[in-house]
Design a protein around this motif. Structure first.
Motif, PDB file in Angstrom:
ATOM      1  N   TYR A  93    -116.804  49.212   9.906  1.00  0.00           N
ATOM      2  CA  TYR A  93    -115.671  49.783  10.653  1.00  0.00           C
ATOM      3  C   TYR A  93    -115.222  48.871  11.787  1.00  0.00           C
ATOM      4  O   TYR A  93    -114.067  48.921  12.207  1.00  0.00           O
ATOM      5  N   CYS A  94    -116.151  48.046  12.292  1.00  0.00           N
ATOM      6  CA  CYS A  94    -115.774  47.086  13.330  1.00  0.00           C
ATOM      7  C   CYS A  94    -114.876  45.988  12.766  1.00  0.00           C
ATOM      8  O   CYS A  94    -114.274  45.221  13.517  1.00  0.00           O
ATOM      9  N   VAL A  95    -114.840  45.867  11.449  1.00  0.00           N
ATOM     10  CA  VAL A  95    -113.873  44.977  10.815  1.00  0.00           C
ATOM     11  C   VAL A  95    -112.613  45.776  10.477  1.00  0.00           C
ATOM     12  O   VAL A  95    -111.488  45.361  10.770  1.00  0.00           O
ATOM     13  N   GLY A  96    -112.809  46.960   9.909  1.00  0.00           N
ATOM     14  CA  GLY A  96    -111.716  47.756   9.371  1.00  0.00           C
ATOM     15  C   GLY A  96    -110.769  48.296  10.421  1.00  0.00           C
ATOM     16  O   GLY A  96    -109.545  48.190  10.270  1.00  0.00           O
ATOM     17  N   ILE A  97    -111.297  48.882  11.492  1.00  0.00           N
ATOM     18  CA  ILE A  97    -110.423  49.489  12.491  1.00  0.00           C
ATOM     19  C   ILE A  97    -109.608  48.434  13.248  1.00  0.00           C
ATOM     20  O   ILE A  97    -108.387  48.583  13.360  1.00  0.00           O
ATOM     21  N   PRO A  98    -110.223  47.339  13.722  1.00  0.00           N
ATOM     22  CA  PRO A  98    -109.384  46.294  14.323  1.00  0.00           C
ATOM     23  C   PRO A  98    -108.347  45.756  13.338  1.00  0.00           C
ATOM     24  O   PRO A  98    -107.186  45.524  13.721  1.00  0.00           O
ATOM     25  N   ALA A  99    -108.750  45.593  12.072  1.00  0.00           N
ATOM     26  CA  ALA A  99    -107.810  45.071  11.073  1.00  0.00           C
ATOM     27  C   ALA A  99    -106.616  46.020  10.906  1.00  0.00           C
ATOM     28  O   ALA A  99    -105.486  45.592  10.673  1.00  0.00           O
ATOM     29  N   GLY A 106    -112.474  37.228  13.668  1.00  0.00           N
ATOM     30  CA  GLY A 106    -113.842  37.540  13.271  1.00  0.00           C
ATOM     31  C   GLY A 106    -114.805  37.621  14.442  1.00  0.00           C
ATOM     32  O   GLY A 106    -115.772  38.391  14.408  1.00  0.00           O
ATOM     33  N   PHE A 107    -114.539  36.811  15.472  1.00  0.00           N
ATOM     34  CA  PHE A 107    -115.436  36.862  16.636  1.00  0.00           C
ATOM     35  C   PHE A 107    -115.321  38.207  17.346  1.00  0.00           C
ATOM     36  O   PHE A 107    -116.309  38.741  17.844  1.00  0.00           O
ATOM     37  N   VAL A 108    -114.105  38.745  17.361  1.00  0.00           N
ATOM     38  CA  VAL A 108    -113.912  40.082  17.936  1.00  0.00           C
ATOM     39  C   VAL A 108    -114.689  41.113  17.113  1.00  0.00           C
ATOM     40  O   VAL A 108    -115.401  41.958  17.651  1.00  0.00           O
ATOM     41  N   HIS A 109    -114.560  41.000  15.784  1.00  0.00           N
ATOM     42  CA  HIS A 109    -115.266  41.936  14.898  1.00  0.00           C
ATOM     43  C   HIS A 109    -116.777  41.875  15.126  1.00  0.00           C
ATOM     44  O   HIS A 109    -117.444  42.900  15.266  1.00  0.00           O
ATOM     45  N   ARG A 168    -109.357  39.613   5.537  1.00  0.00           N
ATOM     46  CA  ARG A 168    -110.734  39.497   6.008  1.00  0.00           C
ATOM     47  C   ARG A 168    -110.782  38.923   7.420  1.00  0.00           C
ATOM     48  O   ARG A 168    -109.786  38.386   7.909  1.00  0.00           O
ATOM     49  N   SER A 169    -111.959  39.001   8.037  1.00  0.00           N
ATOM     50  CA  SER A 169    -112.134  38.425   9.375  1.00  0.00           C
ATOM     51  C   SER A 169    -111.731  36.965   9.366  1.00  0.00           C
ATOM     52  O   SER A 169    -112.077  36.221   8.446  1.00  0.00           O
ATOM     53  N   GLU A 170    -111.013  36.571  10.409  1.00  0.00           N
ATOM     54  CA  GLU A 170    -110.581  35.172  10.494  1.00  0.00           C
ATOM     55  C   GLU A 170    -111.412  34.442  11.524  1.00  0.00           C
ATOM     56  O   GLU A 170    -111.668  34.953  12.617  1.00  0.00           O
ATOM     57  N   PHE A 171    -111.853  33.273  11.134  1.00  0.00           N
ATOM     58  CA  PHE A 171    -112.553  32.418  12.087  1.00  0.00           C
ATOM     59  C   PHE A 171    -111.709  31.164  12.240  1.00  0.00           C
ATOM     60  O   PHE A 171    -111.964  30.148  11.585  1.00  0.00           O
ATOM     61  N   PRO A 172    -110.659  31.244  13.082  1.00  0.00           N
ATOM     62  CA  PRO A 172    -109.670  30.173  13.131  1.00  0.00           C
ATOM     63  C   PRO A 172    -110.313  28.823  13.444  1.00  0.00           C
ATOM     64  O   PRO A 172    -111.131  28.711  14.351  1.00  0.00           O
TER      65      PRO A 172
END
Lengths: 336, 253
Positions: A93-99, A106-109, A168-172
């Motif tokens: 959910y820490c990926v899904g809700i921010p998304a 990804g660092f935020v997630h 998906r989570s981005e790690f720029p």
């Protein structure tokens, strides 16, 4: 003090003491071999053109991290938690809700997952670690069910139906996780880090206290250790590690739902540990790989695969003490 | 007997009941620095309950305990341990899967402020290891230090039990039948060791081995049905008719 110096302080064989870093035993070699092979899996699978197996391996490794984290408290600490799927859910959910709000960093997630898993573990641990045995099992289950129904009631995020993660989570600047191979290596490296972490933790004074408390809490307290606090710290570390696995699970499935925290998944993590071998570093990983392999294989044969799987599990518990780790240790030598 | 300054531990009117039974009934006693205070009495007299009250494993219904001029009645087991109160258990209480060295290192480390050290292997702490090895040499288990505690004999486990209490380097040792289950040779060795240790530590000793008790103790208290019926020097205890009828009963075993 006048200790009688009967023996000259020579050093006998140190192998028995488990501090021989230079010498690696047979079963550890087997495990390290598996780890190395896993590192070469993506190029091999693309060579034979079977990308589906990469998905399977990714899932194995994600749940391997989760099982490893559970084994830290269950195997080494004797705290049988029946609610560890909660952390998989929190991480996802820490990926899904921010998304959902188009925050894909990804660092935020990861940061969210670490903080929130830690908080949930801390708060639930404060209460549940006051209990022992079957009460501990039930109370950890209860906390996870609370979380489960909380997310079911969150209509905004899909409630029961869950939520599709668009990106998906981005790690720029680092790597692109939309590429399955990249995601796999990301999981793989996290797994290596987790294995190293748990290995060091259990050898360190902290781990000795955790293991000691499992076997004889009364004595540990009389030695001056506040076992409750040590356990709580261990519980939080375990929860955070599982939360990180949850971040990968969310990314991998690109879909989140409360079902991820279902109590059956907590049970499956325990199965994996039992299959692989409680009290062994690599056991949970091997257990998760076998579990997912059999799940995939047997469910292709019959819809009643749970029945066959259950029989296999019973046989393993009855005849294979120490799980697969026990078998490998017997075949290839002691790992200490 | 001893002046007030050197009294390390004292209890005042300790009471502990289980159901209707008063296991410990109004016990007031004291242990002075560098002395051995032995508690003797028949089985079920409340000796182990008394030790558990002093160590903090049990809380008294009534009465107070003070240690080093401080009231510790409400403090937890681990807080008391940190202040220098070490207990050995009547029923051997060791960490079976760990080696003897690991067991004793664990107890040597218990005295430190904390063990929240997450990375460096525990076995690489030379200082703690040396302390542990010294204690293992004292109790005569040095050459077995890499064996798991589950693999040594019952008598040796008793020695390890004592070693774990000693390794805490406490100010006061609460020893609950340390010699029970040891062979004659080990008993004599441990008796000698306790004599040496008591030169700079206080010991509260529960023991059924009367030879050891009369040889070691500076003070003996006789506990019967939860109450102290006599407390005096060994010579006076031996000749006390009340004690003889209640406990010593003619033969000294």
């Amino acid at each position: 003090m006048t200790g009688s110096q009967t023996n000259p302080p020579q050093e006998p064989d140190r192998d028995t003491q488990g501090k021989s870093w230079g010498k690696v035993s047979g079963s550890t070699t087997v495990y390290l071999g598996i780890i190395v092979l896993l590192g070469f899996a993506p190029p091999f699978l693309s060579l034979i053109n079977e990308p589906f197996y990469l998905d399977l391996l990714s899932r194995m490794l994600i749940l391997g991290i989760a099982a490893l984290s559970l084994n830290l408290i269950l195997g080494y600490g004797g705290m049988i938690s029946m609610g560890h799927a909660a952390y998989l859910g929190i991480g996802a959910y820490c990926v899904g809700i921010p998304a959902y709000y188009e925050i894909y960093n990804g660092f935020v997630h990861l940061a969210l997952a670490i903080v929130l898993s830690g908080i949930f573990a801390f708060l639930s641990g404060i209460i549940s670690l006051r209990t022992k045995g079957v009460y501990f099992i039930m109370i950890t289950l209860a906390f996870t069910q609370m979380l489960y129904f909380t997310f079911v009631s969150l209509e905004e995020y899909g409630g029961d139906d869950g939520l599709v993660i668009e990106l998906r989570s981005e790690f720029p600047g680092l790597f692109d996780t939309e590429n399955n191979t990249n995601l796999y290596y990301c999981i793989y490296l996290t797994l290596l880090g987790s294995l190293l972490l748990v290995h060091r933790l259990i050898q360190a004074p902290f781990g000795r206290v955790i293991i000691g408390s499992k076997h004889n809490e009364e004595r540990m307290r009389s030695l001056g250790y506040n076992t409750y606090r040590y356990r709580l710290v261990c519980y939080v570390i375990s929860g955070i590690l599982c939360g990180i696995a949850g971040v990968f699970l969310g990314n991998f499935t690109s879909f989140i739902s409360p079902e991820m925290m279902d109590w059956t998944h907590s049970g499956e993590l325990i199965f994996m540990i039992v299959i692989g071998g409680v009290n062994s570093l690599f056991g949970p990983l091997i257990g998760s790989m076998l579990f997912i392999f059999f799940e995939e294989w047997l469910s292709g044969i019959t819809v009643y695969w749970h029945f066959i799987f259950g029989l296999m599990l019973i046989a393993l518990v009855l005849f294979g003490k120490g799980g697969i780790n026990g078998l490998i240790t017997a075949l290839f030598g002691e790992r200490r | 007997m001893t002046n007030k300054e050197s009294i390390l531990l004292s209890t005042n009117g300790l009471v502990k009941s289980f159901g209707g039974v008063k296991a410990v009934n109004d016990i007031s006693l004291s242990v002075a620095d560098n002395t051995i205070h032995a508690i003797i009495g028949p089985n079920g007299a409340g000796k182990t309950t008394l030790i558990s009250l002093l160590s903090g494993d049990l809380t008294p219904d009534k009465g107070t305990i003070s240690f080093a001029q401080k009231d510790i009645t409400k403090e937890s087991v681990e807080q008391r341990a940190k202040q220098g109160l070490a207990r050995s258990f009547q029923i051997t209480s060791i960490i079976l899967p760990m080696t003897l060295l690991e067991n004793v290192m664990l107890s040597a480390r218990g005295r430190e402020r904390h063990a929240y050290q997450f990375w460096k292997p525990a076995s690489q702490n030379k200082d703690i290891e040396e302390q542990a090895i010294t204690v293992l040499q004292q109790v005569g288990l040095w050459d077995q230090r890499y064996k798991p505690a589950s693999d040594i004999s019952h008598g040796e486990q008793r020695q390890l039990e004592l070693a774990m209490a000693l390794a805490m380097q406490p100010r006061l040792l609460l020893l609950d039948e340390p010699m029970a289950g040891m062979g004659h040779a080990e008993s004599e060795k441990i008796t000698g060791l306790l004599g040496t240790i008591s030169q700079d530590k206080a010991i509260l000793l529960i023991e059924h081995d009367m030879d050891a008790v009369f040889q070691l103790a500076d003070t003996i208290s006789v506990l019967v049905s939860g109450s102290v019926i006599a407390s005096d020097e060994p010579a006076n205890i031996r000749s006390d008719p009340q004690v003889q009828s209640a406990y010593l009963g003619g033969n000294s075993c």
